[in-house]
Design a protein around this motif. Sequence first.
Motif, short mmCIF file in Angstrom:
data_model
loop_
_atom_site.label_atom_id
_atom_site.label_comp_id
_atom_site.label_asym_id
_atom_site.label_seq_id
_atom_site.Cartn_x
_atom_site.Cartn_y
_atom_site.Cartn_z
N ILE A 95 -37.71 58.54 -11.61
CA ILE A 95 -37.07 57.60 -12.54
C ILE A 95 -35.82 58.24 -13.13
CG2 ILE A 95 -37.31 56.42 -14.76
CD1 ILE A 95 -40.27 56.11 -14.16
N TYR A 96 -35.94 59.53 -13.50
CA TYR A 96 -34.80 60.21 -14.10
C TYR A 96 -33.63 60.32 -13.13
CZ TYR A 96 -31.82 63.71 -16.09
OH TYR A 96 -30.72 64.37 -16.56
N SER A 97 -33.93 60.70 -11.86
CA SER A 97 -32.83 60.87 -10.90
C SER A 97 -32.20 59.52 -10.58
CB SER A 97 -33.31 61.58 -9.64
OG SER A 97 -34.39 60.90 -9.08
N TYR B 13 -35.88 84.24 -15.96
CA TYR B 13 -34.92 83.22 -15.50
C TYR B 13 -34.63 82.20 -16.59
CZ TYR B 13 -36.50 85.14 -11.08
OH TYR B 13 -36.83 85.99 -10.07
N GLU B 14 -34.56 82.68 -17.81
CA GLU B 14 -34.50 81.79 -18.96
C GLU B 14 -33.47 80.66 -18.83
OE1 GLU B 14 -34.81 83.93 -22.47
OE2 GLU B 14 -34.56 82.21 -23.78
N GLU B 15 -32.23 81.02 -18.48
CA GLU B 15 -31.17 80.01 -18.53
C GLU B 15 -31.34 78.91 -17.50
OE1 GLU B 15 -27.72 82.55 -18.53
OE2 GLU B 15 -28.71 83.46 -20.25
N LYS B 16 -31.89 79.29 -16.33
CA LYS B 16 -32.04 78.29 -15.29
C LYS B 16 -33.07 77.23 -15.67
CE LYS B 16 -30.68 80.97 -11.29
NZ LYS B 16 -31.22 81.81 -10.24
N ILE B 17 -34.15 77.67 -16.32
CA ILE B 17 -35.23 76.72 -16.61
C ILE B 17 -34.96 75.97 -17.91
CG2 ILE B 17 -37.72 76.48 -16.84
CD1 ILE B 17 -38.03 79.15 -15.49
N ASN B 18 -34.33 76.65 -18.84
CA ASN B 18 -34.11 76.06 -20.16
C ASN B 18 -33.26 74.79 -20.05
OD1 ASN B 18 -34.70 76.08 -22.79
ND2 ASN B 18 -33.43 77.84 -23.33
N ASN B 19 -33.67 73.76 -20.75
CA ASN B 19 -32.92 72.51 -20.76
C ASN B 19 -32.77 71.88 -19.39
OD1 ASN B 19 -32.52 72.73 -23.51
ND2 ASN B 19 -30.75 74.08 -23.19
N ASN B 20 -33.72 72.12 -18.51
CA ASN B 20 -33.69 71.43 -17.23
C ASN B 20 -34.17 70.00 -17.44
OD1 ASN B 20 -34.50 70.32 -14.73
ND2 ASN B 20 -34.47 72.38 -13.85
#
Lengths: 184, 179
Positions: free
Chosen positions: B172-174, A94-101
């Motif tokens: 805090i972020y939300s 699920y790389e794209e969903k988790i990446n840069n979350n």
Amino acid sequence: MILQIFSTFLKIGFLGFGGGYAMLSLIFEEASKFGMTVSQFADLNALDVLIPGPIAINSATYVGQVYGGFLGALASTFAVSIPSLVFVPAFMQYEEKINNNAYLKAALTSVKAASVGLIFAVAISIMLSTAFDMANLFDWQNAHFDFLSLAILIAAFILHIRCNISPIGLTLLAGAIGWLCYFI
Amino acid sequence: MKKNLILLKVYLLAGAFTFSGGMAMLPVIERELCEKRSLIDKESLYEYAALSQTFPGVIALTNACFVGKKINGASGMFFAGAGAVLPAYVLMSAATLLYQMLPQEGPMLSALVAIRATSASFLFAAAYTIARYNLKAKANIIIALICFIFTLLNFVGAPVLIVLSALVGVLIYSGKDKK
């Protein structure tokens, strides 16, 4: 006992954000339930420094070995490794969903901050035990000041942070000084 | 199969000779896997290294699993992972056995007492280093202080503090996000 060691290190693994030192505060707390003393924990830290490998693996093996022998060490080391074996395949799926979350990043930043406080508290506990012989913060009646330990503690901190001297060298040097001081 | 054996060998070597934590393995991995055998490019290696830090668990092992899986799928992951863990496991088991045989008296105890003092120094140093790079926002300083005081006074356990800190970070972020 083996099962208890296994479940304890599984918990430590899944809560262990931020690497070995952050995990040490968890290990300190959980291993004290098995009966580990502050001195034993301090010795674990010294072995972490002297033996190659990731700190979390070293620590898990030590605690498992001390409280469950060969099987205990196998159980704790395997348990602390499980999160990696679960998260890596899951992430690659699920790389794209988790990446840069952004939420994940926000959570991690505050966990890092928490780990500063946790590590600092463990360091204070070891300092109280080694330099003042106190079991905890409120144990003033039994306080017994050990000048040599406090001097070594401060010197090792400064030499490590300021002069970048390796922990291995400092650990061995401290051992040698302690050994010699016995004969003085 | 050949790739698996290479992964096992490289991680065994890296694990057996790098001290003080798993990230120290990286330069060895880079030399062996990127430069000598070009099984993975440097960029991916360091991307995975950064990524590994965001997962719970043993960072060096997570990193080895990523690299192994990337190079040779699930079996690669197990071989690289085994290589990353085995040296520490074997050496530490032996060291613990030897340590348990040490006499806790006389000059040996004196040496151990001095060594225990340095272990506090390295923990202080670790806290200081993480603080220097991560404690910039006011909220983070407060989280660190609360965790410190609660742990020292034995109010709340470390697992609870870690979960609560993560929740506070998200809240805090939300809050900021809505503004």
